[in-house]
Design an enzyme around this catalytic site. Structure first.
Site, PDB file in Angstrom:
ATOM      1  N   LYS A 256       0.835  -1.206   0.000  1.00  0.00           N
ATOM      2  CA  LYS A 256       0.000   0.000   0.000  1.00  0.00           C
ATOM      3  C   LYS A 256       0.867   1.252   0.000  1.00  0.00           C
ATOM      4  O   LYS A 256       0.694   2.153  -0.837  1.00  0.00           O
ATOM      5  CB  LYS A 256      -0.918   0.009   1.220  1.00  0.00           C
ATOM      6  CG  LYS A 256      -1.868   1.198   1.259  1.00  0.00           C
ATOM      7  CD  LYS A 256      -2.483   1.397   2.624  1.00  0.00           C
ATOM      8  CE  LYS A 256      -1.528   2.205   3.498  1.00  0.00           C
ATOM      9  NZ  LYS A 256      -2.151   2.651   4.758  1.00  0.00           N
ATOM     10  N   ASP A 274      -6.305   0.932   1.126  1.00  0.00           N
ATOM     11  CA  ASP A 274      -6.396   1.267   2.548  1.00  0.00           C
ATOM     12  C   ASP A 274      -7.758   0.818   3.075  1.00  0.00           C
ATOM     13  O   ASP A 274      -8.514   0.128   2.378  1.00  0.00           O
ATOM     14  CB  ASP A 274      -6.163   2.760   2.768  1.00  0.00           C
ATOM     15  CG  ASP A 274      -7.293   3.615   2.217  1.00  0.00           C
ATOM     16  OD1 ASP A 274      -8.162   3.077   1.486  1.00  0.00           O
ATOM     17  OD2 ASP A 274      -7.324   4.825   2.515  1.00  0.00           O
TER      18      ASP A 274
END
Length: 388
Positions: A256, A274
Site C-alpha cells: 500500500k 487502505d
C-alpha cells in the site's frame, strides 16, 4: 309461322311421343283391343322410354347440375375461404408476439431501467444486480462508478503533505491507524528537524517519539521511519527507489505504501488498498476478497493500469466524505443507483447531507498545503496542529 312452331315442337318431342301418336291412330281406326294393346305397349314402353328419356335428360341434367355445381363450388368454397382465416386466426394468435410478451416485459423491468425510473428505492432494483452480474457487466459498472466519482472529485489528490519522495514515504508510514490530517499536522516539525534521510537515520529515537506521539503507536512508527532512513542511506544512496520490489524492502513499507509513493511521487500506476478502499469495493461488489493483496489484484483487473492511481484517489475520497464506515450518507450519494449496498446508511436527503465531511460539508480538508485545484474547487486548507 306454323311451320316454325311445328319444327319447334318436333325438336322438343321425344321417341316416346311418336309411339303414343301411333297408338292414338289405331284407337281412332276402331280397333279397341289393338288400341288397348298398343296403349299398354306404349305404356310399358313409355315407362322405360320415359326412364330412358329421364336418364338421357338426367345425364345432361347431371352435367347441368355439375356445371352449376362447379359454378357453385366457389360459393361452397367461399365459406371455407371465410372460415379458413377464422381457423388460422387462433394459429396467428398463437404465433403473434402478444403471447410472447414476457420477453419485452423482462426488458422493461431490467435493472438499469428500473434504477433510472425508481431512484427513490435503488436498493430493491440494484441489490439483485451483482448476484447475476456477468464479468462484462461488472467491468462496465465499475468503470462507470469511477467516471462518476471523477466528476464529483475532479480535484482528488493524495491527502498527505509532501515536497519530495522521502517526505511522502515517511508520511505514508505514519498514516497507519490515524488520519491524514493528524499526520499533516505532525510532519512539519519532524521534517524541519530532520529534512533528509541522513538526518533522520542519525536521530535520537526518544526525540523522534516525542514528535510522533500525536499520531499514535509512536514507538513503532519511530522505529520504522528511522529504520527506513538508514536503509535508504545504506542501500540506495539516500534516494527513494522507484521500483516496487525495492520499496517493499524498506522497514514499515508494504505494498500500500509503495503504491502511494510510486503513483504520486514517480507517476507510476498503483492501487492503494487502505481501509476506505477495502470497504467501498466490497460494498460495490467489485470483489468479495478481504486480503489487501487479493483485493488489489481483483480490482486492478477491472481497470486499465493507467487508471489505477486516480481510481485510488476517487474511491478513498468518496469513502472519507460520503460513504462512511458506520453511517454512509446514501441519500446524498451521487452513485446511489449503481450501488448494491444502497440503504445501509441514511437515505433521507436532508439527513444524509448533514453526514457529509470536509469540503462537501463546507469544512476544512486534511492538507495544510493542498493543491491549488482543490482551493479553486472550494476546498479549504486544514489548520496546523494546536490551532484549534
Amino acid at each position: 309461322m306454323s311451320a316454325e312452331r311445328d319444327s319447334a315442337v318436333g325438336e322438343q318431342g321425344s321417341d316416346g311421343g311418336r309411339k303414343t301418336a301411333k297408338a292414338a291412330k289405331a284407337a281412332a281406326a276402331g280397333a279397341p283391343d289393338a288400341a288397348r294393346e298398343a296403349a299398354s305397349a306404349s305404356g310399358t314402353r313409355a315407362a322405360p322410354a320415359r326412364k330412358a328419356a329421364a336418364g338421357k335428360k338426367a345425364a345432361p341434367g347431371k352435367k347441368a347440375a355439375s356445371a352449376p355445381a362447379k359454378k357453385a363450388a366457389p360459393s361452397k368454397k367461399a365459406p371455407t375461404a371465410k372460415k379458413a382465416p377464422a381457423k388460422k386466426a387462433p394459429a396467428a394468435k398463437k404465433a403473434a408476439p402478444l403471447k410472447k410478451a414476457p420477453a419485452p416485459k423482462k426488458q422493461v423491468v431490467a435493472p438499469k431501467k428500473a434504477t433510472a425510473s425508481v431512484p427513490a428505492a435503488p436498493a430493491k432494483t440494484v441489490a439483485a444486480h451483482p448476484r447475476g452480474e456477468s464479468r462484462t457487466a461488472l467491468v462496465r459498472r465499475a468503470r462507470r462508478i469511477n467516471r462518476e466519482l471523477a466528476e464529483v472529485y475532479p480535484y482528488a489528490h493524495p491527502e498527505l503533505d509532501f515536497d519530495n519522495p522521502f517526505q511522502l514515504v515517511v508520511a505514508t508510514v505514519l498514516s497507519a491507524q490515524t488520519t491524514d490530517l493528524r499526520v499533516n499536522q505532525t510532519t512539519p516539525a519532524l521534517f524541519a528537524k530532520y529534512p533528509t534521510p541522513e538526518d533522520l537515520a542519525a536521530a535520537n529515537p526518544e526525540e523522534v517519539e516525542e514528535i510522533l506521539r500525536p499520531t499514535g503507536f509512536f514507538r513503532a512508527k519511530t522505529k520504522s521511519v528511522i529504520g527506513l532512513s538508514k536503509a535508504l542511506v545504506e542501500q540506495f544512496g539516500g534516494e527513494v527507489p522507484g521500483r516496487l520490489e525495492d520499496l517493499v524492502k524498506l522497514p514499515g513499507v508494504g505494498r500500500k505504501t509503495a503504491f502511494v509513493v510510486l503513483g504520486n511521487a514517480f507517476g507510476r500506476p498503483g492501487i492503494t488498498v487502505d481501509t476506505h478502499f477495502q470497504r467501498l469495493v466490497r460494498r460495490w461488489k467489485w470483489t468479495d476478497e478481504t486480503d489487501p493483496d487479493k483485493i488489489e489484484a481483483a480490482v486492478g483487473a477491472l481497470f486499465p493500469k493507467s487508471d489505477w492511481t486516480d481510481l485510488s484517489h476517487h474511491v478513498i475520497w468518496h469513502g472519507r466524505r460520503i460513504c462512511h464506515a458506520r453511517k454512509p450518507a446514501c441519500g446524498a450519494c451521487p452513485i446511489a443507483p449503481l450501488c448494491p449496498a444502497y440503504g445501509e446508511g441514511e437515505t433521507d436527503p436532508e439527513k444524509a447531507t448533514k453526514l457529509l465531511k470536509y469540503e462537501k460539508a463546507g469544512q476544512p480538508g486534511q492538507r495544510l498545503k493542498p493543491p491549488q485545484a482543490y482551493l479553486d474547487a472550494g476546498g479549504r486548507a486544514a489548520p496546523p496542529l494546536g490551532a484549534g
